[in-house]
Design a protein around this motif. Structure first.
Motif, PDB file in Angstrom:
ATOM      1  N   LEU A  68      22.017  12.890  40.111  1.00 29.84           N
ATOM      2  CA  LEU A  68      22.135  12.377  38.747  1.00 29.84           C
ATOM      3  C   LEU A  68      21.041  11.385  38.370  1.00 29.84           C
ATOM      4  O   LEU A  68      20.779  11.172  37.195  1.00 29.84           O
ATOM      5  CB  LEU A  68      23.505  11.707  38.551  1.00 29.84           C
ATOM      6  N   GLY A  69      20.437  10.746  39.371  1.00 28.49           N
ATOM      7  CA  GLY A  69      19.436   9.725  39.106  1.00 28.49           C
ATOM      8  C   GLY A  69      19.999   8.327  39.282  1.00 28.49           C
ATOM      9  O   GLY A  69      21.191   8.088  39.084  1.00 28.49           O
ATOM     10  N   ALA A  70      19.123   7.396  39.647  1.00 31.03           N
ATOM     11  CA  ALA A  70      19.557   6.017  39.873  1.00 31.03           C
ATOM     12  C   ALA A  70      20.055   5.370  38.590  1.00 31.03           C
ATOM     13  O   ALA A  70      20.965   4.535  38.620  1.00 31.03           O
ATOM     14  CB  ALA A  70      18.401   5.200  40.466  1.00 31.03           C
ATOM     15  N   ASP A  71      19.472   5.738  37.439  1.00 28.64           N
ATOM     16  CA  ASP A  71      19.896   5.111  36.193  1.00 28.64           C
ATOM     17  C   ASP A  71      21.338   5.440  35.843  1.00 28.64           C
ATOM     18  O   ASP A  71      22.035   4.624  35.233  1.00 28.64           O
ATOM     19  CB  ASP A  71      18.967   5.518  35.042  1.00 28.64           C
ATOM     20  N   VAL A  72      21.805   6.612  36.195  1.00 31.98           N
ATOM     21  CA  VAL A  72      23.212   6.945  35.955  1.00 31.98           C
ATOM     22  C   VAL A  72      24.097   6.070  36.840  1.00 31.98           C
ATOM     23  O   VAL A  72      25.140   5.562  36.388  1.00 31.98           O
ATOM     24  CB  VAL A  72      23.476   8.442  36.217  1.00 31.98           C
ATOM     25  N   LEU A  73      23.677   5.872  38.084  1.00 33.06           N
ATOM     26  CA  LEU A  73      24.430   4.992  38.977  1.00 33.06           C
ATOM     27  C   LEU A  73      24.430   3.567  38.431  1.00 33.06           C
ATOM     28  O   LEU A  73      25.462   2.885  38.431  1.00 33.06           O
ATOM     29  CB  LEU A  73      23.809   5.033  40.373  1.00 33.06           C
ATOM     30  N   ARG A  74      23.294   3.110  37.953  1.00 30.94           N
ATOM     31  CA  ARG A  74      23.191   1.762  37.385  1.00 30.94           C
ATOM     32  C   ARG A  74      24.050   1.640  36.125  1.00 30.94           C
ATOM     33  O   ARG A  74      24.683   0.613  35.894  1.00 30.94           O
ATOM     34  CB  ARG A  74      21.730   1.435  37.068  1.00 30.94           C
ATOM     35  N   LEU A  75      24.071   2.681  35.317  1.00 25.00           N
ATOM     36  CA  LEU A  75      24.883   2.647  34.105  1.00 25.00           C
ATOM     37  C   LEU A  75      26.363   2.572  34.454  1.00 25.00           C
ATOM     38  O   LEU A  75      27.136   1.865  33.791  1.00 25.00           O
ATOM     39  CB  LEU A  75      24.600   3.886  33.252  1.00 25.00           C
ATOM     40  N   TRP A  76      26.767   3.277  35.501  1.00 25.21           N
ATOM     41  CA  TRP A  76      28.160   3.196  35.947  1.00 25.21           C
ATOM     42  C   TRP A  76      28.499   1.770  36.374  1.00 25.21           C
ATOM     43  O   TRP A  76      29.556   1.236  36.013  1.00 25.21           O
ATOM     44  CB  TRP A  76      28.399   4.165  37.115  1.00 25.21           C
ATOM     45  N   VAL A  77      27.597   1.135  37.101  1.00 26.12           N
ATOM     46  CA  VAL A  77      27.843  -0.246  37.534  1.00 26.12           C
ATOM     47  C   VAL A  77      28.000  -1.154  36.321  1.00 26.12           C
ATOM     48  O   VAL A  77      28.888  -2.012  36.279  1.00 26.12           O
ATOM     49  CB  VAL A  77      26.694  -0.748  38.439  1.00 26.12           C
ATOM     50  N   ALA A  78      27.156  -0.968  35.317  1.00 26.84           N
ATOM     51  CA  ALA A  78      27.232  -1.802  34.120  1.00 26.84           C
ATOM     52  C   ALA A  78      28.502  -1.541  33.327  1.00 26.84           C
ATOM     53  O   ALA A  78      28.996  -2.428  32.622  1.00 26.84           O
ATOM     54  CB  ALA A  78      26.009  -1.565  33.233  1.00 26.84           C
ATOM     55  N   SER A  79      29.038  -0.340  33.435  1.00 35.08           N
ATOM     56  CA  SER A  79      30.202   0.033  32.616  1.00 35.08           C
ATOM     57  C   SER A  79      31.512  -0.514  33.151  1.00 35.08           C
ATOM     58  O   SER A  79      32.509  -0.580  32.427  1.00 35.08           O
ATOM     59  CB  SER A  79      30.296   1.559  32.525  1.00 35.08           C
ATOM     60  N   ILE A  80      31.540  -0.911  34.413  1.00 32.50           N
ATOM     61  CA  ILE A  80      32.801  -1.308  35.043  1.00 32.50           C
ATOM     62  C   ILE A  80      33.109  -2.773  34.763  1.00 32.50           C
ATOM     63  O   ILE A  80      32.226  -3.584  34.550  1.00 32.50           O
ATOM     64  CB  ILE A  80      32.749  -1.080  36.572  1.00 32.50           C
ATOM     65  N   ASP A  81      34.382  -3.083  34.760  1.00 31.35           N
ATOM     66  CA  ASP A  81      34.795  -4.487  34.739  1.00 31.35           C
ATOM     67  C   ASP A  81      34.891  -4.918  36.192  1.00 31.35           C
ATOM     68  O   ASP A  81      35.888  -4.687  36.867  1.00 31.35           O
ATOM     69  CB  ASP A  81      36.143  -4.631  34.034  1.00 31.35           C
ATOM     70  N   TYR A  82      33.817  -5.525  36.679  1.00 30.53           N
ATOM     71  CA  TYR A  82      33.698  -5.804  38.112  1.00 30.53           C
ATOM     72  C   TYR A  82      34.683  -6.857  38.602  1.00 30.53           C
ATOM     73  O   TYR A  82      34.799  -7.096  39.801  1.00 30.53           O
ATOM     74  CB  TYR A  82      32.266  -6.265  38.433  1.00 30.53           C
ATOM     75  N   ARG A  83      35.413  -7.514  37.689  1.00 31.38           N
ATOM     76  CA  ARG A  83      36.321  -8.581  38.106  1.00 31.38           C
ATOM     77  C   ARG A  83      37.506  -8.054  38.903  1.00 31.38           C
ATOM     78  O   ARG A  83      38.139  -8.796  39.651  1.00 31.38           O
ATOM     79  CB  ARG A  83      36.827  -9.333  36.868  1.00 31.38           C
ATOM     80  N   ALA A  84      37.818  -6.769  38.748  1.00 32.15           N
ATOM     81  CA  ALA A  84      38.923  -6.151  39.495  1.00 32.15           C
ATOM     82  C   ALA A  84      38.344  -5.162  40.499  1.00 32.15           C
ATOM     83  O   ALA A  84      37.128  -5.055  40.655  1.00 32.15           O
ATOM     84  CB  ALA A  84      39.877  -5.461  38.521  1.00 32.15           C
ATOM     85  N   GLU A  85      39.214  -4.461  41.204  1.00 30.75           N
ATOM     86  CA  GLU A  85      38.734  -3.434  42.111  1.00 30.75           C
ATOM     87  C   GLU A  85      38.031  -2.347  41.303  1.00 30.75           C
ATOM     88  O   GLU A  85      38.379  -2.063  40.156  1.00 30.75           O
ATOM     89  CB  GLU A  85      39.898  -2.825  42.913  1.00 30.75           C
ATOM     90  N   ILE A  86      37.049  -1.698  41.892  1.00 33.57           N
ATOM     91  CA  ILE A  86      36.133  -0.815  41.166  1.00 33.57           C
ATOM     92  C   ILE A  86      36.388   0.628  41.586  1.00 33.57           C
ATOM     93  O   ILE A  86      36.124   1.011  42.728  1.00 33.57           O
ATOM     94  CB  ILE A  86      34.676  -1.218  41.461  1.00 33.57           C
ATOM     95  N   ASN A  87      36.887   1.420  40.653  1.00 36.05           N
ATOM     96  CA  ASN A  87      37.155   2.831  40.943  1.00 36.05           C
ATOM     97  C   ASN A  87      35.896   3.671  40.758  1.00 36.05           C
ATOM     98  O   ASN A  87      35.135   3.469  39.802  1.00 36.05           O
ATOM     99  CB  ASN A  87      38.239   3.379  40.014  1.00 36.05           C
ATOM    100  N   VAL A  88      35.704   4.618  41.663  1.00 36.89           N
ATOM    101  CA  VAL A  88      34.594   5.545  41.525  1.00 36.89           C
ATOM    102  C   VAL A  88      35.031   6.919  42.019  1.00 36.89           C
ATOM    103  O   VAL A  88      35.861   7.035  42.925  1.00 36.89           O
ATOM    104  CB  VAL A  88      33.349   5.063  42.315  1.00 36.89           C
ATOM    105  N   SER A  89      34.508   7.941  41.383  1.00 36.18           N
ATOM    106  CA  SER A  89      34.761   9.325  41.781  1.00 36.18           C
ATOM    107  C   SER A  89      33.641  10.177  41.195  1.00 36.18           C
ATOM    108  O   SER A  89      32.879   9.723  40.328  1.00 36.18           O
ATOM    109  CB  SER A  89      36.117   9.809  41.258  1.00 36.18           C
ATOM    110  N   ASP A  90      33.547  11.406  41.647  1.00 33.11           N
ATOM    111  CA  ASP A  90      32.550  12.322  41.086  1.00 33.11           C
ATOM    112  C   ASP A  90      32.791  12.531  39.592  1.00 33.11           C
ATOM    113  O   ASP A  90      31.844  12.623  38.794  1.00 33.11           O
ATOM    114  CB  ASP A  90      32.602  13.666  41.815  1.00 33.11           C
ATOM    115  N   GLU A  91      34.069  12.580  39.208  1.00 33.54           N
ATOM    116  CA  GLU A  91      34.407  12.777  37.800  1.00 33.54           C
ATOM    117  C   GLU A  91      33.937  11.587  36.957  1.00 33.54           C
ATOM    118  O   GLU A  91      33.374  11.763  35.865  1.00 33.54           O
ATOM    119  CB  GLU A  91      35.916  12.954  37.653  1.00 33.54           C
ATOM    120  N   ILE A  92      34.157  10.374  37.457  1.00 37.61           N
ATOM    121  CA  ILE A  92      33.729   9.179  36.729  1.00 37.61           C
ATOM    122  C   ILE A  92      32.215   9.172  36.572  1.00 37.61           C
ATOM    123  O   ILE A  92      31.681   8.872  35.495  1.00 37.61           O
ATOM    124  CB  ILE A  92      34.214   7.909  37.458  1.00 37.61           C
TER     125      ILE A  92
END
Length: 935
Positions: free
Chosen positions: A618-642
């Motif tokens: 997908l590219g590093a920018d998609v991974l970076r965008l996912w990181v920016a999209s999360i509310d990091y204050r709680a546990e962070i969910n990740v999956s292929d679908e997300i």
């Protein structure tokens, strides 16, 4: 339409920024390296105020995982956003290199030190292994787009760092915070070493729970404390889940304030138990008949002598506040060598501190019953002995949370050993820490309470380890007293000077006579090494104070929530012990990365998502965008679908940028930029909206609320631009003359927006922003990161056509579109340009819509638009809308379609020289062009 293609301002079909991120990103990485971007940022920042984000060092072992990706990306976003805000933000990454995980890896390759290889060879193998791991992780972190001083990181196994670690310990000793003690510590039987609290995790364990009789020695004295009562066969039962610790029992603890009852059970014996627990105890022991003989407060039974159930000694009753009536019997088995609370009460009563368990986990030869046995074999033997001695009241299995080694995942034991500690109480270190915590900014705010609670209850910090790969505790200890040499601080500096030249081997090769002279025959070198958390904990001293590009204290520490127990604590304690000051101004905490079911990432569970694979697909920018999209204050969910959904959001953002760039083709800001006061009203509106949004985005960056930035930019691109502004201006952008005010005004607005958008995106979508930057028109720096937030032009808001006006018209447009869509679904029209709309309005709304005049149809993207007063005799087919004072009627048009603008107009073909064009398009290609004022 093909006849008129050259007259249309259409974007190029081969425009850049296609969706092959994984292939394009390495080219941009190389560009940053070729232009020495990091060094240019440092040179540029010389006159700027400095902001220091201090990198908590990851452990140099293994490929990066999603937790690493989250952490490094969040840090990079902060660094880049602060740079855009006009700060000098050096980022020096680091690695933690000593410690057991590397030892275990190397043991598998070369064997244990002292067997197949010497200790020196083993340490060298550890050093080489760590170096390979650093290279792997450095490459993977750089591929994420993280910008930093990768060629000059700090590494805890560098000779200078090892020397400064020894110097840091010397400073803490000089300030009186280090002490040697013989006290219980977490002990891993697999590591054969003490562990710090940060190296302990809790997991469920099933243990044998036993109730054991401790018989009263002098029943006459015991009963006298009750008054006039009679009883016999008196015992005080205890309840424990660690029968293996009974050989070390030295007392039984009661609570001074609790009421205890002496109960005759089935006419056979008398037991003393806490009154609140009596019902549970009667049921647990299956007692059919009982009689309360007497009642007494715990304080009156102090120093009653009891008989140890098998060790052949007497032990006293002692009083402790740690005894509760939540479970058990209200009497607590006390082994000072196997528990902190037991140790503390042992000091109070001067109880023997006898540890029967050796370093290898086996009982020493003088231990009754279990001599020579491993502690893991002891429970069954002790339980059988209790049965034989008629001391076992009850036996059951008990599942509970129990401390485990975070490396081996095996249960720990508490075991008293001689260790080196940083004292929490000596010289008021705990009090200093609790006060310092209040002056730190915690993000999120709940971090302060959590950290305060941990610091409030933490024991002394055991900083010594009995291992091979680590920084030595460079002390000379007296052979008889084991006390450090009186000149230890000065001697440690001399050792550090040698270590700075050749590394920690200098300590092992050092002949004590070189430093102690004739006094060397009275001293031996300490064989312990420092806890690896001490290594990383003193980065504030070894990095922030030593690197001229950095500074102390740091503005920000940013790590996962596990570091509340780890690096945040070790850094705070060592900094206070050295400087009497916290090492950080702000602490930001993010959660763990977990799967959709709430489970931690684990190879055994098969739920691991490797950053490397995400980047490849997908590219590093998609991974970076996912990181920016999360509310990091709680546990962070990740999956292929997300991640797939995130890539779809990325495409929408990228396509917005492509549209802006494509429509800026041929636009030269030096010659074509329209002055603010001359821009069309709608263009002014969208630029002012972007300027307001930029203020919100900068505020969110400053508050570390990255998910809000993600949401705001996404909404602006998809709704404000994609569904509104860019949709409306397509007509004048593609059909009006190249140099017309209508077209250049729109291009000027898009230019301002693109200049701002590329900067908003850059901290998050670093590769994409750099690519956008390359294609923006006009003179500019060689990298987007060498600039600051965009300075919007001063656009005076129209007194009438202001933000409120245009937002109201957007409501009208949405209502009209809703009815057009209904007509399309009914098959009455195709596109909106096949329709004309009649808007029936109240007085106020009509006066607002009338201001647009004929431009209303371009605003609504219909071929015609007519505004009328609403009255009581509206046609039957008029539809009331959700907008107050507005009803709508959509009419299908039968006029011919203009081949150039696709509007259906009555005047198509009126001009015989252009039989397929409407009058407006004829004017645009043959005359001076139409004039627009608003939309």
């Amino acid at each position: 339409m093909s006849d008129y293609k050259d007259t249309l301002n259409l974007p190029k079909t081969d425009f850049p920024m296609k969706a092959n991120l994984a292939q394009r990103e390495p080219t941009l990485l190389k560009k940053w390296e070729d232009i020495n971007l990091y060094q240019k940022l440092r040179a540029q920042g010389q006159s700027r105020p400095r902001f220091i984000l201090h990198d908590g060092p990851p452990y140099a072992n293994g490929h990066t995982h999603m937790g690493h990706a989250v952490n490094k990306t969040l840090k990079d976003i902060v660094v880049k956003a602060k740079t855009f805000s006009g700060f000098d933000v050096p980022y020096v990454p680091g690695w933690d290199c000593h410690g057991l995980p590397i030892e275990l890896k190397v043991e598998l390759k070369v064997g244990k030190p002292g067997r197949k290889v010497t200790a020196t060879e083993f340490r060298q193998a550890c050093r080489e292994y760590a170096a390979t791991q650093i290279d792997i992780q450095r490459t993977e972190f750089k591929r994420l787009g993280v910008l930093g001083d990768w060629e000059n990181p700090y590494i805890t196994m560098n000779f200078k760092y090892e020397a400064d670690t020894i110097r840091s310990l010397a400073k803490i000793m000089r300030n009186g915070h280090v002490q040697k003690g013989y006290k219980p510590v977490y002990w891993c039987l697999d590591c054969a070493s003490a562990l710090a609290e940060a190296e302990v995790e809790y997991a469920d364990k099933t243990s044998p729970a036993v109730d054991v009789r401790f018989a009263v020695v002098d029943e006459k004295d015991f009963l006298a404390r009750f008054g006039n009562v009679s009883a016999k066969n008196i015992s005080i039962p205890i309840w424990t889940t660690t029968p293996w610790t009974l050989p070390a029992n030295q007392a039984v603890a009661l609570n001074a304030e609790v009421e205890y009852v002496l109960v005759e059970c089935d006419g056979k014996e008398c037991l003393l138990v806490a009154e609140p627990l009596l019902p549970n105890i009667l049921k647990r022991y299956d007692i059919q008949h009982h009689r309360v003989v007497g009642k007494i407060r715990g304080e009156k039974l102090e120093n009653v002598q009891l008989r140890h159930p098998f060790a052949g000694r007497q032990v006293p009753v002692v009083l402790g506040e740690h005894v509760t009536v939540e479970s058990g019997t209200g009497a607590v088995h006390t082994a000072p060598a196997h528990g902190i609370e037991d140790y503390d009460i042992g000091k109070k009563y001067n109880l023997p501190l006898e540890n029967p368990v050796a370093d290898d986990g086996c009982y020493i030869s003088t231990t009754p019953i279990v001599a020579g046995k491993h502690v893991t074999q002891a429970n069954d033997i002790i339980i059988e002995t209790l049965k034989e001695n008629h001391a076992l009241l009850h036996l059951a299995k008990f599942s509970h949370s129990y401390p485990h080694c975070w490396r081996h995942k095996t249960p720990l034991i508490f075991r008293a050993t001689p260790q080196w500690f940083i004292s929490m109480e000596k010289n008021q270190l705990r009090a200093m820490a609790l006060d310092a915590i209040k002056h730190v900014n915690w993000v999120p705010s709940w971090g302060q309470k959590r950290f305060y609670s941990m610091m409030e209850g933490r024991p002394d910090w055991c900083i010594s380890r009995q291992r091979t790969w680590g920084v030595p505790i460079a002390l000379f200890l007296h052979k008889e007293t084991t006390e450090p040499h009186p000149n230890s601080v000065e001697l440690m500096e001399k050792v550090a000077q040698r270590v700075e030249q050749t590394g920690i081997e200098a300590w092992y090769e050092l002949d004590a006579k070189e430093l102690l002279g004739d006094d060397a025959e009275n001293y031996v070198k300490c064989r312990d090494i420092l806890d690896v958390w001490f290594d990383s904990g003193v980065t504030h001293e070894c990095v922030l104070r030593e690197n001229p590009n950095l500074g102390f204290p740091a503005d920000l520490y940013l790590e996962g929530s596990d570091q509340h127990r780890g690096w945040f604590q070790s850094s705070m304690l060592t900094s206070l012990a050295i400087n009497e000051q916290a090492p950080y101004k702000t602490v930001l905490t993010h959660g763990y990365v977990i799967d959709l079911e709430g489970r931690k990432m684990s190879k055994s569970l098969g739920n691991v998502i490797a950053p490397e694979k995400v980047i490849q697909s997908l590219g590093a920018d998609v991974l970076r965008l996912w990181v920016a999209s999360i509310d990091y204050r709680a546990e962070i969910n990740v999956s292929d679908e997300i991640l797939t959904r995130t890539s779809e959001t990325y495409r929408r953002l990228r396509n917005t940028a492509r549209f802006l760039l494509a429509n800026l083709e041929g636009f030269d800001p030096e010659n074509n930029l329209v002055a603010p006061e001359k821009m069309l009203a709608l263009d002014k509106f969208i630029v002012n909206k972007a300027r307001t949004l930029q203020d919100e985005i900068i505020q969110a960056y400053d508050a570390y609320q990255f998910h809000l930035i993600y949401q705001k930019i996404h909404y602006f691109c998809t709704v404000d631009l994609g569904s509104f502004y860019l949709d409306i201006i397509k007509d004048r952008q593609y059909t009006t003359p190249t140099n017309s005010l209508a077209r250049r005004s729109a291009q000027s607005a898009m230019f301002h927006i693109a200049e701002a958008l590329v900067r908003w995106l850059a901290p998050i979508l670093s590769f994409t922003a750099e690519e956008i930057w390359q294609y923006l028109p006009g003179k500019r720096n060689e990298s987007v990161f060498l600039t600051t937030w965009y300075a919007f032009p001063a656009l005076a808001e129209d007194r009438v056509m202001n933000q409120v006006y245009w937002e109201k018209l957007r409501e009208v447009r949405d209502a009209v579109n809703k009815e057009i869509e209904a007509q399309r679904n009914a098959g009455k029209i195709g596109s909106a340009l096949e329709a004309s709309v009649q808007l029936y309005c109240d007085d106020e709304l009509k006066s607002q819509l009338d201001k647009l005049g004929d431009e209303l149809r371009f605003f609504l993207i219909t071929s015609g638009a007519e505004v009328q007063f609403a009255n009581s005799s509206l046609p039957n087919d008029v539809i009331a809308t959700d907008v107050a004072g507005l009803s709508v009627k959509v009419n299908a048009l039968s006029y011919a379609k203009c081949e150039r603008c696709w509007h259906r107009r009555e005047d198509v073909g009126v001009n015989k020289e252009h039989p397929t064009l409407c009058g407006r398009c004829v004017e645009n290609i043959t005359g001076v062009g139409e004039v627009r004022r608003y939309a």
